[in-house]
Scaffold this motif. Structure first.
Motif, short mmCIF file in Angstrom:
data_model
loop_
_atom_site.label_atom_id
_atom_site.label_comp_id
_atom_site.label_asym_id
_atom_site.label_seq_id
_atom_site.Cartn_x
_atom_site.Cartn_y
_atom_site.Cartn_z
N MET A 146 107.20 60.82 66.94
CA MET A 146 107.46 60.74 68.38
C MET A 146 106.57 59.66 68.96
N PRO A 147 107.10 58.81 69.86
CA PRO A 147 106.24 57.81 70.50
C PRO A 147 105.04 58.48 71.16
N ALA A 148 103.88 57.81 71.12
CA ALA A 148 102.67 58.40 71.68
C ALA A 148 102.82 58.70 73.16
N SER A 149 103.58 57.87 73.88
CA SER A 149 103.77 58.10 75.32
C SER A 149 104.53 59.40 75.58
N LYS A 174 96.84 55.02 68.00
CA LYS A 174 96.33 54.67 66.67
C LYS A 174 96.78 55.71 65.63
N CYS A 175 96.79 56.98 66.04
CA CYS A 175 97.22 58.05 65.13
C CYS A 175 98.68 57.87 64.72
N ARG A 176 99.52 57.52 65.68
CA ARG A 176 100.93 57.34 65.34
C ARG A 176 101.11 56.19 64.34
N ASN A 177 100.43 55.08 64.60
CA ASN A 177 100.53 53.94 63.68
C ASN A 177 100.02 54.31 62.30
N ALA A 178 98.92 55.06 62.26
CA ALA A 178 98.36 55.47 60.97
C ALA A 178 99.30 56.43 60.25
#
Length: 222
Positions: A146-149, A174-178
């Protein structure tokens, strides 16, 4: 051994809801199911996790380094495994469904590091929890992406007091990208749960349908 299926995702991504729905679906399919949740709030094993998340070691996630924070969560899992679900896992007919697991350490703590350190950290983490501590290796990991936003909006709607992870927008991104990096490199199954700029995630039935379709492959490959 039984099967261990893990659901991962950012806070607000619907992990708890989908974990419950997946357990219900598995039981309807005639499976024995044991649900586990991490962190195991309120337990002895989670004391350091709660201290960390409530800001007792600093007001930012980045105040506690990736290795130290990982050890807090690993201790929680080890205590939970030994006291509450080791016997279930040793039953070949039981499916363990986990709302977060060792795999949550991967992307939550990886987000604190430079990309050049990713492989070193992941090698350490897998060896520490699965090797040194002897925790079970998952048969399947599903990332509810899910997008961070949108994740942030869902956490806001929940109305509960936020921990230091949920308060830090930069950390969530950063968590989503990781998480997407680990999903690619470790062959996790990615389940899209919402669109960028949307106010609501996809319907829970749509998400569950994609989850169950993937989960069925764990049993068909026996």
């Amino acid at each position: 051994m039984g099967k261990l299926i893990v659901l991962e995702g950012l806070d607000g991504s619907g992990k708890g809801t989908q974990t419950d729905l997946l357990c219900e679906w598995l039981r309807k399919c005639g499976r024995k199911v044991k649900k586990i949740d991490f962190p195991h709030y309120g337990s002895e094993g989670a004391a350091l996790v709660e201290l960390y998340l409530k800001g007792g070691l600093g007001g930012s996630p980045f105040d506690t380094n990736a290795y130290a924070a990982s050890m807090f969560y690993a201790a929680d899992r080890y205590v939970s495994y030994r006291k509450e679900w080791m016997a279930d896992y040793n039953d070949p007919d039981t499916v363990i469904v986990a709302n977060r697991y060792t795999t949550a350490n991967a992307y939550h703590q990886l987000s604190k590091l430079d990309e050049t350190e990713y492989k070193t950290f992941l090698d350490w983490l897998w060896d520490f929890e699965y090797g040194k501590l002897g925790l079970p290796v998952p048969d399947m990991v599903l990332l509810l992406d899910m997008p961070a936003s949108l994740s942030e909006k869902m956490v806001d709607r929940r109305g509960a007091e936020k921990d230091i992870h949920e308060l830090d927008k930069d950390y969530l991104e950063k968590c989503r990208n990781a998480a997407l990096y680990v999903a690619r490199t470790c062959r996790w199954m990615v389940i899209p749960c919402g669109d960028e700029g949307s106010d609501l995630p996809y319907p829970r039935e749509k998400i569950l349908g994609e989850i169950t379709e993937v989960v069925e492959t764990v049993f068909s490959s026996k």
